[in-house]
Design a protein around this motif. Structure first.
Motif, PDB file in Angstrom:
ATOM      1  N   PHE A 110       1.049  -1.168   0.087  1.00 53.03           N
ATOM      2  CA  PHE A 110       0.124  -0.056  -0.034  1.00 53.03           C
ATOM      3  C   PHE A 110       0.954   1.147   0.058  1.00 53.03           C
ATOM      4  CE2 PHE A 110      -3.886   2.136   2.163  1.00 53.03           C
ATOM      5  CZ  PHE A 110      -4.046   2.805   1.318  1.00 53.03           C
ATOM      6  N   VAL A 111       1.529   1.276  -1.237  1.00 53.66           N
ATOM      7  CA  VAL A 111       2.232   2.445  -1.412  1.00 53.66           C
ATOM      8  C   VAL A 111       1.932   3.944  -0.921  1.00 53.66           C
ATOM      9  CG1 VAL A 111       3.953   3.754  -2.958  1.00 53.66           C
ATOM     10  CG2 VAL A 111       3.689   1.273  -3.323  1.00 53.66           C
ATOM     11  N   GLU A 112       0.785   4.290  -1.106  1.00 48.85           N
ATOM     12  CA  GLU A 112       0.320   5.569  -0.777  1.00 48.85           C
ATOM     13  C   GLU A 112       0.176   5.909   0.747  1.00 48.85           C
ATOM     14  OE1 GLU A 112      -4.401   7.345  -1.372  1.00 48.85           O
ATOM     15  OE2 GLU A 112      -3.200   6.504  -2.991  1.00 48.85           O
ATOM     16  N   ASN A 113       0.132   4.509   1.497  1.00 48.79           N
ATOM     17  CA  ASN A 113      -0.027   4.561   2.967  1.00 48.79           C
ATOM     18  C   ASN A 113       1.438   4.176   3.702  1.00 48.79           C
ATOM     19  OD1 ASN A 113      -1.863   5.234   5.244  1.00 48.79           O
ATOM     20  ND2 ASN A 113      -1.995   2.861   5.620  1.00 48.79           N
ATOM     21  N   HIS A 114       2.382   3.842   2.882  1.00 48.71           N
ATOM     22  CA  HIS A 114       3.531   3.318   3.431  1.00 48.71           C
ATOM     23  C   HIS A 114       3.548   2.380   3.879  1.00 48.71           C
ATOM     24  CE1 HIS A 114       4.863   7.434   2.099  1.00 48.71           C
ATOM     25  NE2 HIS A 114       4.201   7.941   2.642  1.00 48.71           N
ATOM     26  N   THR A 115       2.629   1.373   3.726  1.00 47.26           N
ATOM     27  CA  THR A 115       2.564   0.207   4.727  1.00 47.26           C
ATOM     28  C   THR A 115       2.374  -1.257   3.477  1.00 47.26           C
ATOM     29  OG1 THR A 115       0.209   0.204   4.489  1.00 47.26           O
ATOM     30  CG2 THR A 115       1.313   1.181   6.429  1.00 47.26           C
ATOM     31  N   LEU A 116       2.648  -2.261   4.045  1.00 44.52           N
ATOM     32  CA  LEU A 116       2.659  -3.644   3.410  1.00 44.52           C
ATOM     33  C   LEU A 116       1.621  -4.511   4.217  1.00 44.52           C
ATOM     34  CD1 LEU A 116       3.661  -5.640   1.281  1.00 44.52           C
ATOM     35  CD2 LEU A 116       5.304  -6.274   3.183  1.00 44.52           C
ATOM     36  N   ILE A 117       0.601  -4.780   3.613  1.00 41.59           N
ATOM     37  CA  ILE A 117      -0.274  -5.692   3.986  1.00 41.59           C
ATOM     38  C   ILE A 117      -0.416  -7.152   3.512  1.00 41.59           C
ATOM     39  CG2 ILE A 117      -3.105  -6.275   3.999  1.00 41.59           C
ATOM     40  CD1 ILE A 117      -3.385  -3.286   3.041  1.00 41.59           C
ATOM     41  N   SER A 118      -0.414  -7.767   4.873  1.00 33.75           N
ATOM     42  CA  SER A 118       0.018  -9.383   4.593  1.00 33.75           C
ATOM     43  C   SER A 118      -1.002 -10.084   5.549  1.00 33.75           C
ATOM     44  CB  SER A 118       1.318  -9.469   5.328  1.00 33.75           C
ATOM     45  OG  SER A 118       1.766 -10.846   5.326  1.00 33.75           O
ATOM     46  N   CYS A 119      -1.613 -11.116   4.866  1.00 34.03           N
ATOM     47  CA  CYS A 119      -2.725 -11.852   5.490  1.00 34.03           C
ATOM     48  C   CYS A 119      -2.457 -13.440   4.936  1.00 34.03           C
ATOM     49  CB  CYS A 119      -4.146 -11.592   4.895  1.00 34.03           C
ATOM     50  SG  CYS A 119      -4.530  -9.486   5.347  1.00 34.03           S
ATOM     51  N   GLY A 120      -3.025 -14.390   5.844  1.00 34.33           N
ATOM     52  CA  GLY A 120      -2.800 -15.629   5.700  1.00 34.33           C
ATOM     53  C   GLY A 120      -3.584 -16.467   6.311  1.00 34.33           C
ATOM     54  N   VAL A 121      -3.221 -17.898   6.551  1.00 32.21           N
ATOM     55  CA  VAL A 121      -3.907 -18.739   7.518  1.00 32.21           C
ATOM     56  C   VAL A 121      -2.690 -19.787   7.852  1.00 32.21           C
ATOM     57  CG1 VAL A 121      -6.165 -18.667   6.163  1.00 32.21           C
ATOM     58  CG2 VAL A 121      -4.691 -20.328   5.453  1.00 32.21           C
ATOM     59  N   SER A 122      -3.271 -20.251   9.111  1.00 28.66           N
ATOM     60  CA  SER A 122      -2.450 -21.285   9.532  1.00 28.66           C
ATOM     61  C   SER A 122      -2.952 -22.712   9.083  1.00 28.66           C
ATOM     62  CB  SER A 122      -2.508 -21.245  11.168  1.00 28.66           C
ATOM     63  OG  SER A 122      -3.856 -21.857  11.685  1.00 28.66           O
ATOM     64  N   ASP A 123      -2.293 -23.873   9.557  1.00 32.69           N
ATOM     65  CA  ASP A 123      -2.671 -25.040   9.467  1.00 32.69           C
ATOM     66  C   ASP A 123      -4.027 -25.666   9.744  1.00 32.69           C
ATOM     67  OD1 ASP A 123      -0.295 -25.806   8.416  1.00 32.69           O
ATOM     68  OD2 ASP A 123       0.246 -26.754   9.930  1.00 32.69           O
ATOM     69  N   TYR A 124      -4.718 -24.614  10.788  1.00 29.52           N
ATOM     70  CA  TYR A 124      -5.909 -24.742  11.315  1.00 29.52           C
ATOM     71  C   TYR A 124      -6.858 -24.039  10.643  1.00 29.52           C
ATOM     72  CZ  TYR A 124      -3.498 -27.299  14.955  1.00 29.52           C
ATOM     73  OH  TYR A 124      -2.725 -28.272  15.601  1.00 29.52           O
ATOM     74  N   GLU A 125      -6.476 -23.372   9.636  1.00 29.49           N
ATOM     75  CA  GLU A 125      -7.414 -22.332   8.719  1.00 29.49           C
ATOM     76  C   GLU A 125      -7.872 -21.147   9.539  1.00 29.49           C
ATOM     77  OE1 GLU A 125     -10.277 -24.851   7.003  1.00 29.49           O
ATOM     78  OE2 GLU A 125      -8.940 -26.265   6.081  1.00 29.49           O
ATOM     79  N   CYS A 126      -7.028 -20.662  10.426  1.00 24.89           N
ATOM     80  CA  CYS A 126      -7.380 -19.593  11.263  1.00 24.89           C
ATOM     81  C   CYS A 126      -6.535 -18.355  10.572  1.00 24.89           C
ATOM     82  CB  CYS A 126      -6.658 -19.850  12.618  1.00 24.89           C
ATOM     83  SG  CYS A 126      -7.469 -21.183  13.551  1.00 24.89           S
ATOM     84  N   GLY A 127      -7.481 -17.402  10.312  1.00 23.79           N
ATOM     85  CA  GLY A 127      -6.971 -16.086   9.498  1.00 23.79           C
ATOM     86  C   GLY A 127      -6.237 -15.235  10.409  1.00 23.79           C
ATOM     87  N   TYR A 128      -5.188 -14.620   9.983  1.00 23.59           N
ATOM     88  CA  TYR A 128      -4.521 -13.481  10.474  1.00 23.59           C
ATOM     89  C   TYR A 128      -3.793 -12.572   9.453  1.00 23.59           C
ATOM     90  CZ  TYR A 128      -0.445 -11.633  13.491  1.00 23.59           C
ATOM     91  OH  TYR A 128       0.426 -10.752  14.245  1.00 23.59           O
ATOM     92  N   CYS A 129      -3.786 -11.234  10.007  1.00 23.19           N
ATOM     93  CA  CYS A 129      -3.484 -10.036   9.105  1.00 23.19           C
ATOM     94  C   CYS A 129      -2.289  -9.120   9.736  1.00 23.19           C
ATOM     95  CB  CYS A 129      -4.596  -9.374   8.578  1.00 23.19           C
ATOM     96  SG  CYS A 129      -5.452 -10.380   7.292  1.00 23.19           S
ATOM     97  N   GLU A 130      -1.379  -8.574   9.148  1.00 30.65           N
ATOM     98  CA  GLU A 130      -0.822  -7.501   9.782  1.00 30.65           C
ATOM     99  C   GLU A 130      -0.411  -6.465   8.775  1.00 30.65           C
ATOM    100  OE1 GLU A 130       2.374  -9.781  12.538  1.00 30.65           O
ATOM    101  OE2 GLU A 130       3.044  -9.608  10.784  1.00 30.65           O
ATOM    102  N   ILE A 131      -0.284  -5.303   9.416  1.00 30.56           N
ATOM    103  CA  ILE A 131       0.150  -4.117   8.615  1.00 30.56           C
ATOM    104  C   ILE A 131       1.524  -3.835   9.113  1.00 30.56           C
ATOM    105  CG2 ILE A 131      -0.402  -1.701   7.959  1.00 30.56           C
ATOM    106  CD1 ILE A 131      -2.490  -3.429   7.317  1.00 30.56           C
ATOM    107  N   LEU A 132       2.463  -3.878   8.218  1.00 34.35           N
ATOM    108  CA  LEU A 132       4.023  -3.737   8.216  1.00 34.35           C
ATOM    109  C   LEU A 132       4.506  -2.549   7.547  1.00 34.35           C
ATOM    110  CD1 LEU A 132       4.987  -7.375   7.399  1.00 34.35           C
ATOM    111  CD2 LEU A 132       4.429  -6.587   9.468  1.00 34.35           C
TER     112      LEU A 132
END
Length: 782
Positions: A110-132
């Motif tokens: 997200f260049v305009e906001n100077h951030t990197l959005i990263s989302c995914g799941v674990s083996d248990y299909e649990c979702g998790y997102c981070e803004i870096l």
């Protein structure tokens, strides 16, 4: 590397000799600085933002500079056994216990906001997102246990940033997620097919929320729709998908209009089916918008499998009339969209990236057998000869995404399993003359006068340069001989060039057998054409040798011509006579040669004529071998009928490319021997046999594949006296004709047996203990 015997040694492995034992040392290449990098685990996602590359593998998230030099990496980890924390991007400490892995499915700069959005799941299909932090991924700005995107490690879902509102000032994540029959998600509630997620806390519902004005707008579809790509142009959002239905598959294009809110945006959704094959099954494999308009390109399979693939271009201008958003999930739609052009047919294409270079469209195409192909296309959808920019030695499939380096736009990023490469978009510097630079038909290259070299246009500042015109053209300089019933003979010369600026000193100097070759009554030179009016009004029967020197700016071209009076090219109508006529700057009309203003100058008219010579028509029944590595093969045997008059064998990769021709010998009339030349391409090529009249007959094929590679050797030791049976395991080992050890380079060991995956041979005697040796595969190729 070619030896005196003509053999090629494409692969070597280092060996070390210890007392009584010969040990083979195998090892994977380590991380390489710049241009080529291996990662810990297979690549799942990668993205580019200005001068930084982000790569998510099965185990880590990497931040690299644009030349692939590492900046930093974070280890992905799962949930601790005690459930105390879910810090998925925390560096794993020695001895830490955790019971799942984490897979990144979404990676959005997200260049305009100077951030990197990263989302995914674990083996248990649990979702998790981070803004870096975009410049420092170790700086985590925000994290949340939330699902954005698919629950499974699937490539059939997409997510990208879009802007809504009239001012396009509010950014959201549009996620299009493949659904699975009977899907059960352990860590979250049911997840719709289409969602619009917030990207900051100022939006309603705060970050990652999907609500809008107290409602939860989305679109839910049953089945397993596969999403391939999505992007936004101005206020229109595009989404491309495959919709499987039994044995067939249809490709869908969807438009959404960026409205004031999420609800109205979803209500604007319209759907059209892309018409690819005639009633058959087709799938979209990769997609790329062509910059500068509403043209879009896609790689499609057209046989229901992964083999026969085509590169197509569509005009995807949005049509929001008729239909409703409910059409999105339907198997049939009332509207279809036909392609503007089929640009390229090639087996195993898997990815595409389109860029613009002046008036040209340039496509970078990845294949399932490890090639990166460059294809230039003019405004009329005519293509130049495709060029291979890179080919892997093995058949590693290329990642279905190619990205352009944003720093200089002279490189593209391609990925193979656990490896990423930075490949130059052009090889301009390899062309050493203005003719070579032009003949490369590469829109990225110009001939720079001040540097006297072929280079990128940006590297030729404050200097005259020339390049190819804005359309496909086979000759840099062409000419026509024109004459009406009462007028003089005119020699019209055309230059087919693009120049840095229209030259004020454009001029043509004609040199003939006399100093007064051209009269002074002709029109003045005007780029790109000049005219010479022949003073004598005739051309002698033996022809006329003419030299033309063309000046534009500070660049000078020289062209030698042989002029022949068009009506004097006579004989029985034949393809040979027709080709001679057109080549002489004349035209073909009413089965005879005429002045250029009286008929057709395209030599394609000659292909419909008989050769005019009394030769039996040859036929090809077989070629042995018909499958070779890209190094080719010496002493191939072609069998057939009526081969006695065959002079050469022609190998044609693509109709737009210059063919390769090999002489023949040992011609018995039913068989002949020739060399199969090396090739820059893997895949099928057409083969025909040439007669003395220049006609080519037969339609056979040769397949070029990767060179041999080895992954395993058993046993890994031998006696110093040699004669131990060694078994090699690998790929394409059927091409190996012999094995050579570097300490006995003149001794070629024939394989005992070989197949595509295994080969056995007897080792030669060793030399002095402690010496290093190399093992090479021997192929006889050109």
């Amino acid at each position: 590397m070619q030896a005196v015997s003509g053999s090629v040694f494409p692969r070597c492995w280092k060996m070390i000799l210890l007392p009584a034992l010969l040990l083979i040392l195998w090892g994977e290449p380590g991380l390489c600085l710049g241009g080529n990098r291996r990662f810990d685990g297979h690549i799942r996602r990668f993205a580019v933002a200005i001068d930084t590359v982000y790569v998510a593998t099965e185990k880590k998230l990497y931040q690299l500079s644009h030349d692939l030099t590492p900046v930093q990496s974070l280890t992905l980890r799962g949930i601790f056994k005690d459930g105390s924390r879910q810090d998925l991007f925390y560096r794993v400490s020695e001895g830490a216990e955790w019971n799942s892995t984490f897979s990144i499915n979404i990676l959005l700069p997200f260049v305009e906001n100077h951030t990197l959005i990263s989302c995914g799941v674990s083996d248990y299909e649990c979702g998790y997102c981070e803004i870096l932090d975009l410049k420092n991924i170790s700086n985590r700005i925000y994290s949340e246990n939330v699902r954005v995107g698919p629950t499974k490690r699937s490539n059939a879902s997409v997510a990208f940033l879009v802007k809504l509102k009239k001012s396009l000032a509010h950014t959201y994540i549009l996620s299009a997620t493949q659904k699975y029959d009977g899907e059960f998600v352990k860590c979250s509630t049911y997840y719709p097919t289409l969602n619009l997620h917030n990207t900051n806390h100022d939006q309603m519902g705060e970050i990652f929320a999907v609500i809008d004005d107290q409602s939860t707008p989305n679109i839910i579809c049953p089945g397993n729709m596969e999403f391939v790509d999505g992007f936004q142009i101005s206020s229109t959002i595009y989404l491309l998908s495959n919709l499987p239905s039994g044995p067939k598959n249809t490709v869908r294009l969807n438009w959404l209009e960026a409205k004031e809110n999420k609800v109205d945006t979803f209500k604007s959704l319209r759907t059209v089916t892309l018409s690819v094959s005639d009633g058959g099954s087709s799938r979209l494999l990769s997609s790329s918008l062509i910059p500068g308009g509403s043209l879009w390109s896609g790689v499609f399979t057209v046989d229901g499998g992964q083999t026969n693939t085509e590169l197509l271009v569509f005009d995807i201008s949005p049509d929001f009339t008729g239909g409703t958003e409910t059409d999105f999930c339907q198997l049939a739609t009332s509207k279809t969209l036909k392609p503007k052009a089929v640009l390229f047919r090639q087996k195993h294409m898997s990815s595409v990236l389109a860029v613009r270079q002046r008036s040209w469209m340039v496509f970078f195409i990845g294949t399932g057998d490890g090639q990166l192909i460059k294809l230039a296309v003019d405004k009329n959808y005519h293509t130049t000869c495709p060029k291979v920019l890179y080919k892997a030695d093995d058949d590693r499939q290329m990642f279905p995404q190619i990205l352009l380096d944003q720093v200089d736009r002279r490189h593209v990023y391609v990925a193979f399993r656990d490896q990423m490469k930075l490949v130059p978009v052009s090889k301009c510097s390899t062309y050493t003359t203005v003719q070579q630079c032009w003949s490369a038909q590469d829109p990225h290259c110009v001939w720079c006068h001040s540097k006297q070299s072929c280079t990128f246009e940006d590297d030729c500042k404050d200097s005259d340069w020339v390049s190819i015109p804005d359309h496909v053209q086979q000759k840099m300089v062409s000419y026509q001989l024109v004459k009406d019933s009462t007028g003089p003979i005119k020699l019209n010369v055309h230059t087919h060039l693009t120049v840095s600026q229209v030259p004020s000193n454009f001029a043509c100097q004609f040199s003939g057998p006399s100093t007064e070759f051209c009269g002074n009554k002709g029109p003045p030179p005007q780029f790109p054409q000049c005219t010479c009016i022949l003073i004598n009004g005739t051309i002698p029967a033996q022809g006329l040798d003419v030299t033309i020197r063309i000046r534009f700016g500070s660049v000078i071209l020289a062209e030698n011509l042989k002029l022949t009076s068009c009506p004097d090219i006579r004989g029985s109508p034949s393809s040979v006579l027709c080709q001679q006529c057109v080549k002489s700057g004349c035209s073909w009309r009413n089965n005879g040669c005429s002045w250029a203003n009286e008929g057709v100058m395209n030599d394609s008219v000659c292909q419909t004529l008989e050769s005019g010579m009394n030769f039996s028509r040859p036929e090809i029944t077989s070629i042995a071998p018909s499958v070779v590595s890209f190094y080719g093969r010496n002493h191939a045997v072609l069998s057939g009928h009526n081969l006695r008059d065959v002079t050469r064998v022609r190998i044609q990769m693509d109709a737009t490319c210059s063919p390769q021709e090999s002489p023949v010998w040992n011609n018995t009339g039913v068989s002949l021997t020739f060399h199969i030349p090396s090739s820059n391409n893997k895949g099928l090529v057409k083969v025909c046999v040439l007669l003395p009249d220049g006609s080519c007959h037969g339609n056979s094929q040769i397949t070029y594949q990767s060179s041999p590679s080895c992954t395993k050797l058993e046993p890994s030791s031998t006696w110093s006296s040699g004669k131990r049976i060694i078994t090699l395991t690998g790929s394409h080992l059927e091409f190996v004709e012999g094995i050579i050890h570097s300490h006995t380079p003149q001794e070629v060991t024939d394989p005992r047996s070989r197949s595509s995956q295994t080969l056995t041979y007897d080792t030669p005697a060793a030399g002095n203990s402690g010496d290093f040796y190399q093992l090479c595969f021997s192929e006889s190729g050109q």
